[in-house]
Design a protein around this motif. Structure first.
Motif, short mmCIF file in Angstrom:
data_model
loop_
_atom_site.label_atom_id
_atom_site.label_comp_id
_atom_site.label_asym_id
_atom_site.label_seq_id
_atom_site.Cartn_x
_atom_site.Cartn_y
_atom_site.Cartn_z
N VAL A 140 -23.61 -27.74 16.55
CA VAL A 140 -24.22 -28.87 15.85
C VAL A 140 -24.04 -30.09 16.75
O VAL A 140 -22.97 -30.71 16.76
CB VAL A 140 -23.52 -29.12 14.49
CG1 VAL A 140 -24.26 -30.21 13.71
CG2 VAL A 140 -23.42 -27.84 13.68
N PRO A 141 -25.06 -30.47 17.54
CA PRO A 141 -24.89 -31.60 18.45
C PRO A 141 -24.80 -32.92 17.67
O PRO A 141 -25.53 -33.12 16.69
CB PRO A 141 -26.15 -31.58 19.31
CG PRO A 141 -26.85 -30.29 18.99
CD PRO A 141 -26.39 -29.88 17.64
N THR A 142 -23.90 -33.80 18.12
CA THR A 142 -23.80 -35.13 17.51
C THR A 142 -24.30 -36.22 18.46
O THR A 142 -24.16 -37.41 18.17
CB THR A 142 -22.35 -35.43 17.09
OG1 THR A 142 -21.51 -35.32 18.24
CG2 THR A 142 -21.88 -34.47 16.01
N THR A 143 -24.82 -35.80 19.62
CA THR A 143 -25.58 -36.72 20.47
C THR A 143 -26.90 -36.02 20.76
O THR A 143 -26.99 -34.80 20.60
CB THR A 143 -24.88 -37.01 21.81
OG1 THR A 143 -24.81 -35.80 22.57
CG2 THR A 143 -23.49 -37.59 21.61
N ALA A 144 -27.90 -36.78 21.15
CA ALA A 144 -29.19 -36.16 21.49
C ALA A 144 -29.40 -36.34 22.99
O ALA A 144 -30.05 -37.28 23.42
CB ALA A 144 -30.32 -36.79 20.69
#
Ligand SMILES: [Fe+2]
Length: 394
Positions: A140-144
């Motif tokens: 689950v990425p929390t930066t793009a």
């Protein structure tokens, strides 16, 4: 004309949308998992992002084996070993990585140990060492930006020597990338800008690099369009969930593109700058992108000109004569950087970072030529040319 031969591989399931998190328990169950270990960092915990995730599992009746929330900014072998021991002691059967590049790379390292056994991550370093599938890993990425949720590589720092241990194997690819805009809504504007420019660089380099292919082109160009259409709007409206989702999708698409076509000189120079001057990766990308495009103009002006379409839209593209398109692409990249500088002072030049001295340029040039991405850049680079480029970027 398409390349005579190429390969393209991305078996990662993309689970994307405004309620993507809610699908995780079911998706894990479908892989036979019922006790995931969550791996994250203090920043994610403090931002309250776990409060978005934990109720989802509670509601589904899925027990979380444990939460490790202390991954450092640079993943290390010690941390990997520590988390692997926790995974075993809690009888976990899968991993959910929630975070940015370091959390994701650490989780990939942990997955090697808990799947293969033992505590020595060193022996799995290198390319193609792994020979069989690992435990289920959801990211689950929390930066793009990094695209690590769809790449087959990980880098973990050796805590004794400080050396970076690379790992490359198709078995490192996560089972799923979960893109939910709630996980990036609170990302500070400066990090939003820097990480989006990392993704933009992945997409542009993937389109120009020697290993480009029709499938990576498709992902890369659409990623450029999404970033170009949404980045400034999201900077001005950080709570815009639709724009956040578009940027998250773009980062993943750019990740799929570059993991199948490689990156080039922007990354070679950026890795050297990051290693010597300890600047965040996205800032390094933002600095070098136009200077490398300019350098590659001699070999790749047609491809750079084609990027004007996703970058500026059909009207600008159609109204720009073909011989002018590459130059116009460069102008648009520079203009975007100016906008970001105006908003969050994202450095455009080495001198604007405050962390680089001009006498470091020869050292930066030398180190960048040892970087793997140099091999995939369309135009070769000698030391004198690297120094000249760095001087232009000063
Ligand atoms: Fe990058």
């Amino acid at each position: 004309m398409s390349k005579p031969y190429f390969e393209f591989f991305c078996p990662v399931k993309t689970i994307a949308g405004h309620k993507a998190l809610e699908h995780m328990p079911f998706e894990l169950q479908a892989l036979g998992s019922s006790r995931p270990l969550i791996i994250t960092d203090v920043g994610v915990r403090k931002a309250g992002l776990l409060e978005q995730v934990l109720p989802v599992f509670k509601e589904a009746g899925t027990e979380i084996a444990d939460i490790y929330d202390n991954v450092p900014p640079d993943s290390s072998t010690d941390t990997v070993t520590e988390i692997a021991a926790l995974y075993r002691s809690k009888n976990a059967d899968s991993i959910i990585a929630i975070g940015g590049g370091s959390v994701i790379d650490t989780s990939k390292g942990v997955n090697i140990l808990v799947s293969e056994g033992g505590d020595d991550i060193h022996k799995y370093s290198g390319a193609g060492v792994l020979t069989r599938p690992l435990k289920p890993l959801f990211v689950v990425p929390t930066t793009a930006g990094t695209g690590s949720e769809v790449t087959a590589i990980a880098v973990v720092s050796d805590c004794k020597t400080g050396a970076k241990l690379p790992f490359a194997s198709q078995f490192l690819l996560p089972n799923a990338a979960v893109l939910d805009p709630r996980m990036t809504l609170t990302l500070p504007p400066a990090i939003t800008a820097a990480t989006a420019m990392d993704a933009m660089t992945h997409a542009m380099e993937s389109y120009i690099c020697l290993a480009k292919n029709p499938l990576s082109d498709a992902y890369g160009t659409q990623a450029i369009r999404k970033i170009s259409e949404n980045i400034l709007h999201v900077m001005d409206n950080p709570q815009d969930a639709n724009g956040r989702l578009e940027l998250a999708l773009a980062a993943t698409m750019a990740g799929i593109a570059f993991s199948n076509s490689m990156v080039g000189l922007v990354h070679a120079l950026g890795h050297a700058l990051g290693a010597i001057c300890h600047l965040p990766h996205g800032i390094c990308m933002n600095i070098f992108l136009p200077y490398v495009l300019e350098y590659n103009m001699e070999t790749s002006s047609e491809l750079i000109g084609e990027l004007l379409l996703p970058l500026a839209g059909p009207e600008v593209y159609a109204s720009t004569p073909k011989p002018m398109r590459a130059e116009r692409t460069l102008q648009r990249v520079r203009a975007l950087r100016d906008e970001l500088y105006e908003r969050v002072k994202l450095p455009r030049r080495l001198s604007e970072t405050g962390k680089v001295t001009r006498d470091q340029i020869p050292q930066l040039a030398k180190l960048s030529l040892d970087e793997g991405p140099v091999l995939f850049n369309p135009k070769e680079m000698e030391l004198a040319e690297a120094i000249a480029l760095l001087e232009r970027a000063w």
